[in-house]
Design a protein around this motif. Structure first.
Motif, PDB file in Angstrom:
ATOM      1  N   CYS A  25       0.683  -1.106  -0.146  1.00 24.49           N
ATOM      2  CA  CYS A  25       0.005  -0.058  -0.057  1.00 24.49           C
ATOM      3  C   CYS A  25       0.903   1.537  -0.015  1.00 24.49           C
ATOM      4  O   CYS A  25       0.558   2.337  -0.424  1.00 24.49           O
ATOM      5  CB  CYS A  25      -1.038  -0.062   1.191  1.00 24.49           C
ATOM      6  SG  CYS A  25      -2.204  -1.402   1.188  1.00 24.49           S
ATOM      7  N   VAL A  26       2.030   1.183   0.617  1.00 18.81           N
ATOM      8  CA  VAL A  26       2.756   2.386   0.636  1.00 18.81           C
ATOM      9  C   VAL A  26       4.125   2.257  -0.145  1.00 18.81           C
ATOM     10  O   VAL A  26       5.120   3.235  -0.127  1.00 18.81           O
ATOM     11  CB  VAL A  26       3.400   2.546   2.364  1.00 18.81           C
ATOM     12  CG1 VAL A  26       1.962   3.065   2.974  1.00 18.81           C
ATOM     13  CG2 VAL A  26       4.198   1.247   2.835  1.00 18.81           C
ATOM     14  N   GLY A  27       4.205   1.225  -1.048  1.00 19.34           N
ATOM     15  CA  GLY A  27       5.329   1.208  -1.861  1.00 19.34           C
ATOM     16  C   GLY A  27       6.725   0.345  -1.463  1.00 19.34           C
ATOM     17  O   GLY A  27       7.584   0.414  -1.951  1.00 19.34           O
ATOM     18  N   THR A  28       6.528  -0.285   0.045  1.00 20.75           N
ATOM     19  CA  THR A  28       7.688  -0.910   0.347  1.00 20.75           C
ATOM     20  C   THR A  28       7.882  -2.270  -0.680  1.00 20.75           C
ATOM     21  O   THR A  28       8.906  -2.608  -0.931  1.00 20.75           O
ATOM     22  CB  THR A  28       7.442  -1.381   1.793  1.00 20.75           C
ATOM     23  OG1 THR A  28       7.175  -0.245   2.582  1.00 20.75           O
ATOM     24  CG2 THR A  28       8.582  -2.217   2.255  1.00 20.75           C
ATOM     25  N   LEU A  29       6.749  -2.555  -0.950  1.00 18.48           N
ATOM     26  CA  LEU A  29       6.854  -4.047  -1.792  1.00 18.48           C
ATOM     27  C   LEU A  29       5.992  -3.654  -3.140  1.00 18.48           C
ATOM     28  O   LEU A  29       4.943  -2.810  -3.097  1.00 18.48           O
ATOM     29  CB  LEU A  29       6.147  -4.894  -1.424  1.00 18.48           C
ATOM     30  CG  LEU A  29       6.894  -5.888  -0.035  1.00 18.48           C
ATOM     31  CD1 LEU A  29       6.434  -6.984   0.163  1.00 18.48           C
ATOM     32  CD2 LEU A  29       8.647  -6.309  -0.629  1.00 18.48           C
ATOM     33  N   LYS A  35       9.459   8.752   6.944  1.00 20.18           N
ATOM     34  CA  LYS A  35      10.640   8.458   6.160  1.00 20.18           C
ATOM     35  C   LYS A  35      10.294   9.080   4.767  1.00 20.18           C
ATOM     36  O   LYS A  35      11.451   9.260   4.011  1.00 20.18           O
ATOM     37  CB  LYS A  35      10.918   6.917   6.208  1.00 20.18           C
ATOM     38  CG  LYS A  35      11.446   6.330   7.422  1.00 20.18           C
ATOM     39  CD  LYS A  35      11.485   4.900   7.619  1.00 20.18           C
ATOM     40  CE  LYS A  35      11.917   4.551   8.838  1.00 20.18           C
ATOM     41  NZ  LYS A  35      12.207   2.999   8.684  1.00 20.18           N
ATOM     42  N   ASP A  36       9.225   9.059   4.207  1.00 18.69           N
ATOM     43  CA  ASP A  36       9.158   9.779   2.710  1.00 18.69           C
ATOM     44  C   ASP A  36       8.063  11.018   2.870  1.00 18.69           C
ATOM     45  O   ASP A  36       8.530  11.666   2.001  1.00 18.69           O
ATOM     46  CB  ASP A  36       8.465   8.405   2.019  1.00 18.69           C
ATOM     47  CG  ASP A  36       9.329   7.277   2.086  1.00 18.69           C
ATOM     48  OD1 ASP A  36       9.963   6.969   1.189  1.00 18.69           O
ATOM     49  OD2 ASP A  36       9.060   6.467   3.024  1.00 18.69           O
ATOM     50  N   ALA A  81      12.704  -9.612  -1.825  1.00 21.24           N
ATOM     51  CA  ALA A  81      14.035  -9.207  -1.514  1.00 21.24           C
ATOM     52  C   ALA A  81      14.736  -7.940  -2.203  1.00 21.24           C
ATOM     53  O   ALA A  81      15.364  -7.117  -1.254  1.00 21.24           O
ATOM     54  CB  ALA A  81      15.038 -10.341  -1.555  1.00 21.24           C
ATOM     55  N   ILE A  82      14.683  -8.011  -3.414  1.00 26.05           N
ATOM     56  CA  ILE A  82      15.011  -6.807  -4.126  1.00 26.05           C
ATOM     57  C   ILE A  82      14.125  -5.716  -3.685  1.00 26.05           C
ATOM     58  O   ILE A  82      14.906  -4.446  -3.493  1.00 26.05           O
ATOM     59  CB  ILE A  82      14.852  -7.266  -5.601  1.00 26.05           C
ATOM     60  CG1 ILE A  82      16.067  -8.099  -5.904  1.00 26.05           C
ATOM     61  CG2 ILE A  82      15.165  -5.680  -6.338  1.00 26.05           C
ATOM     62  CD1 ILE A  82      17.558  -7.740  -5.761  1.00 26.05           C
ATOM     63  N   PHE A 142      15.141   0.190   1.245  1.00 23.66           N
ATOM     64  CA  PHE A 142      15.971   0.637   2.434  1.00 23.66           C
ATOM     65  C   PHE A 142      16.948   1.439   1.867  1.00 23.66           C
ATOM     66  O   PHE A 142      17.535   2.754   2.537  1.00 23.66           O
ATOM     67  CB  PHE A 142      16.667  -0.714   2.775  1.00 23.66           C
ATOM     68  CG  PHE A 142      17.734  -0.529   3.779  1.00 23.66           C
ATOM     69  CD1 PHE A 142      17.530  -0.108   4.970  1.00 23.66           C
ATOM     70  CD2 PHE A 142      19.062  -0.587   3.589  1.00 23.66           C
ATOM     71  CE1 PHE A 142      18.488   0.232   5.941  1.00 23.66           C
ATOM     72  CE2 PHE A 142      20.146   0.109   4.422  1.00 23.66           C
ATOM     73  CZ  PHE A 142      19.666   0.105   5.911  1.00 23.66           C
ATOM     74  N   VAL A 143      17.528   1.493   0.465  1.00 20.63           N
ATOM     75  CA  VAL A 143      18.614   2.484   0.095  1.00 20.63           C
ATOM     76  C   VAL A 143      17.902   3.687  -0.594  1.00 20.63           C
ATOM     77  O   VAL A 143      18.458   4.692  -0.173  1.00 20.63           O
ATOM     78  CB  VAL A 143      19.378   1.616  -1.278  1.00 20.63           C
ATOM     79  CG1 VAL A 143      20.237   2.461  -1.855  1.00 20.63           C
ATOM     80  CG2 VAL A 143      20.010   0.370  -0.828  1.00 20.63           C
ATOM     81  N   PHE A 144      16.898   3.681  -1.305  1.00 21.80           N
ATOM     82  CA  PHE A 144      16.405   4.856  -2.300  1.00 21.80           C
ATOM     83  C   PHE A 144      15.110   5.331  -1.689  1.00 21.80           C
ATOM     84  O   PHE A 144      14.494   6.148  -1.909  1.00 21.80           O
ATOM     85  CB  PHE A 144      16.249   4.339  -3.593  1.00 21.80           C
ATOM     86  CG  PHE A 144      17.425   3.973  -4.110  1.00 21.80           C
ATOM     87  CD1 PHE A 144      18.337   4.659  -4.478  1.00 21.80           C
ATOM     88  CD2 PHE A 144      17.671   2.610  -4.566  1.00 21.80           C
ATOM     89  CE1 PHE A 144      19.470   4.476  -5.084  1.00 21.80           C
ATOM     90  CE2 PHE A 144      18.729   2.047  -5.177  1.00 21.80           C
ATOM     91  CZ  PHE A 144      19.796   3.043  -5.559  1.00 21.80           C
ATOM     92  N   GLY A 145      14.310   4.512  -0.507  1.00 19.03           N
ATOM     93  CA  GLY A 145      13.088   5.143  -0.051  1.00 19.03           C
ATOM     94  C   GLY A 145      12.076   4.457  -0.751  1.00 19.03           C
ATOM     95  O   GLY A 145      12.103   3.726  -1.874  1.00 19.03           O
ATOM     96  N   ARG A 146      10.837   4.554  -0.398  1.00 13.63           N
ATOM     97  CA  ARG A 146       9.581   4.263  -1.192  1.00 13.63           C
ATOM     98  C   ARG A 146       9.142   4.887  -2.605  1.00 13.63           C
ATOM     99  O   ARG A 146       9.505   6.161  -2.513  1.00 13.63           O
ATOM    100  CB  ARG A 146       8.494   4.092  -0.268  1.00 13.63           C
ATOM    101  CG  ARG A 146       8.634   3.181   0.933  1.00 13.63           C
ATOM    102  CD  ARG A 146       7.626   3.564   2.044  1.00 13.63           C
ATOM    103  NE  ARG A 146       7.659   2.674   3.146  1.00 13.63           N
ATOM    104  CZ  ARG A 146       8.598   2.778   4.154  1.00 13.63           C
ATOM    105  NH1 ARG A 146       9.209   3.864   4.182  1.00 13.63           N
ATOM    106  NH2 ARG A 146       8.562   1.992   4.926  1.00 13.63           N
ATOM    107  N   ASP A 147       8.797   4.163  -3.382  1.00 10.12           N
ATOM    108  CA  ASP A 147       8.027   4.782  -4.858  1.00 10.12           C
ATOM    109  C   ASP A 147       6.814   5.562  -4.479  1.00 10.12           C
ATOM    110  O   ASP A 147       6.152   5.043  -3.679  1.00 10.12           O
ATOM    111  CB  ASP A 147       7.945   3.768  -5.531  1.00 10.12           C
ATOM    112  CG  ASP A 147       7.538   4.551  -7.088  1.00 10.12           C
ATOM    113  OD1 ASP A 147       7.884   5.695  -7.481  1.00 10.12           O
ATOM    114  OD2 ASP A 147       6.889   3.518  -7.789  1.00 10.12           O
ATOM    115  N   ILE A 148       7.028   6.946  -4.699  1.00 15.26           N
ATOM    116  CA  ILE A 148       5.527   7.596  -4.438  1.00 15.26           C
ATOM    117  C   ILE A 148       4.782   7.907  -6.019  1.00 15.26           C
ATOM    118  O   ILE A 148       3.990   8.883  -5.787  1.00 15.26           O
ATOM    119  CB  ILE A 148       5.944   9.113  -3.719  1.00 15.26           C
ATOM    120  CG1 ILE A 148       6.625   9.792  -4.589  1.00 15.26           C
ATOM    121  CG2 ILE A 148       6.555   8.700  -2.446  1.00 15.26           C
ATOM    122  CD1 ILE A 148       6.989  11.097  -4.182  1.00 15.26           C
TER     123      ILE A 148
END
Length: 494
Positions: free
Chosen positions: A102-106, A250-251, A478-479, A485-491
């Motif tokens: 829902c928040v772009g983590t996956l 964080k975002d 995993a990716i 973790f590296v670039f933040g969540r996609d918005i």
């Protein structure tokens, strides 16, 4: 490997014929004898899969593509049975990770496992199929299910009806979100049970963020648009609240700095959150959520309106996004079926997951429950319950098939073996900020290991990564985690 098979196929010599020949693509000609049609030139024919012959493999029909149905299809021996799956979706949803999408983590495809990958026979075997349809009725006397195809609205083909004869029928149709008859829930709230629910939540959340940044929007309207309300303090509600608080801290604070002070999350629960967890873990979860900015409200929703909900004490709670996660109940399909019912309205089953008085009919997952005559309590609507029932029933059907009882009414005096026994393996839930809860007790009253914190979060991620069905989706997950973790969540609002 799929790519290696394609490479071999493409590198193989191709024979060219001078004459072209039309070949049907939907069903192989050599299996048209399965289909029975009735009608004439005026009335459209009613098609279906007819009864199997004694010289053919018996047919197992599975209604549903959730945890129970998919685990059964994965374990069924396709050298003994043909498998037919009927479901309104062609994939299984890995629900423990759904809140993260829902928040772009996956990404959404990371939690969707195609049926053809779970059971390859459905894509390759001539007698096994997947039908994108709903079951509309059951004729247990004639061993038939009546189905209707799924359509995507007015601009698609008209739905049509068909029948499927079965030798063994597995009802694994799941359950529906409970609304408790509260007015306005279905119209204005979003549930979190399917991938399209997560997509709707994400689009609504990002839309509200962007609209609230437009000049001329009042402060009051900004606070309403950016007020995310979650109703239900179970694992799904708590995990979504935790993911949302992470996204905000964080975002949103970084990328929507103009409105970062207006966004808030409220979690409403009538009793204690995570009621099945250890008391110490519940206290920890409460502190962690509060620390992350989630406001916890104890109350009961009385009415849901387009822009606000009304609690039983008369309090109005404005919202821009409303997520409903208050548990599940029997679906309308189960309620309408003339089947024995267990307490709570589920389909009643015996110790071997059979539906009494209906030969060759079984029920597993959230749609089923033990009959009172068994003396066993109704099992909780959990993924691990459904998965274990699917595994047990696959082994039972394989045993019956090897003993020659696979065809309709063929079980006879075959010894079924030990009945199904469920042992709880524990519960896990993430609460955001790299924190999680792990409760390994077999019941609420039992003693056992229960831990919280970063170590639990690592266990939570490791456990679910190994439980993802295919290596393809494990790689995706995993990716996605590493990229976030590296670039933040996609918005991006797509």
């Amino acid at each position: 490997m799929y790519w290696l098979k394609n490479l071999i196929r493409l590198s193989s010599p191709v024979k060219h014929h001078s004459t072209a020949k039309f070949t049907p693509t939907l069903f192989s000609l050599q299996h048209l004898h399965h289909f029975a049609t009735a009608g004439d030139a005026v009335a459209p024919p009613v098609s279906g899969l007819g009864p199997t012959k004694k010289t053919e493999k018996p047919r197992v029909v599975v209604l549903g593509s959730g945890w129970a149905g998919c685990r059964l299809m994965k374990g069924i021996d396709t050298s003994i049975y043909d498998v037919v799956c009927v479901s309104p979706r062609n994939h299984m949803v890995f629900t423990p990770l759904l809140a993260s999408t829902c928040v772009g983590t996956l990404e959404f495809r990371s939690v969707a496992e195609p049926i053809g990958r779970i059971q390859p026979a459905i894509s390759t075997e001539p007698g096994s199929y997947f039908f994108l349809a709903n079951c509309k009725g059951l004729d247990s006397k004639n061993h038939e299910v009546h189905c209707q195809t799924i359509t995507d609205g007015l601009r698609t083909l008209e739905p049509w009806d068909f029948k499927i004869s079965y030798d063994k029928l597995i009802i694994a149709s799941g359950a529906e979100a409970s609304t408790f008859g509260i007015n306005g829930v279905k119209e204005h709230a979003i549930f979190l049970r399917e991938v399209h629910h997560a997509q709707e939540i994400r689009r609504k959340l990002l839309l509200n963020l962007m609209i609230s940044d437009v000049p001329g929007v009042s402060d009051e309207e900004k606070r309403r648009l950016l007020h995310c309300v979650v109703v239900g303090g179970g694992p799904t509600g708590v995990e979504f609240s935790g993911e949302l608080s992470d996204f905000i801290m964080k975002d949103v604070h970084q990328r929507y700095s103009h409105v970062k002070d207006y966004i808030n999350v409220t979690l409403i629960e009538a009793n204690d959150i995570l009621s099945s967890f250890d008391d110490r873990l519940r206290v920890y979860a409460t502190k962690q959520l509060t620390k992350s900015g989630v406001r916890l409200v104890r109350g009961t929703v009385k009415d849901v309106q387009p822009k606000k909900i009304v609690l039983s004490d008369g309090t109005d709670v404005p919202y821009g996004l409303l997520v409903w996660s208050t548990g599940v109940g029997p679906s309308s399909f189960v309620q309408k079926m003339d089947l024995p019912k267990a307490p709570g309205g589920r389909i009643g089953i015996d110790d071997w997951l059979r539906v009494p008085s209906m030969p060759d009919v079984y029920a597993i997952g959230d749609c089923s429950g033990y009959l009172e005559s068994t003396g066993k309590p109704t099992l909780p609507a959990l993924a691990q319950v459904a998965e274990r029932e699917g595994k047990y029933l696959a082994e039972l059907l394989n045993k019956i098939g090897k003993a020659g009882g696979g065809h309709a009414n063929g079980v006879g005096d075959i010894e079924l073996g030990a009945p199904f026994v469920y042992k709880h393996l524990g519960s896990m839930a993430t609460v955001g900020s790299y924190k999680a809860l792990v409760d390994l007790r077999q019941s609420k009253e039992a003693k056992g290991l229960s831990i919280a914190g970063f170590a639990s979060w690592f266990i939570w991620r490791s456990a679910y990564l190994t439980r993802v069905v295919s290596w393809r989706n494990r790689f995706y997950v995993a990716i996605n985690w590493l990229t976030t973790f590296v670039f933040g969540r996609d918005i991006s609002r797509i």
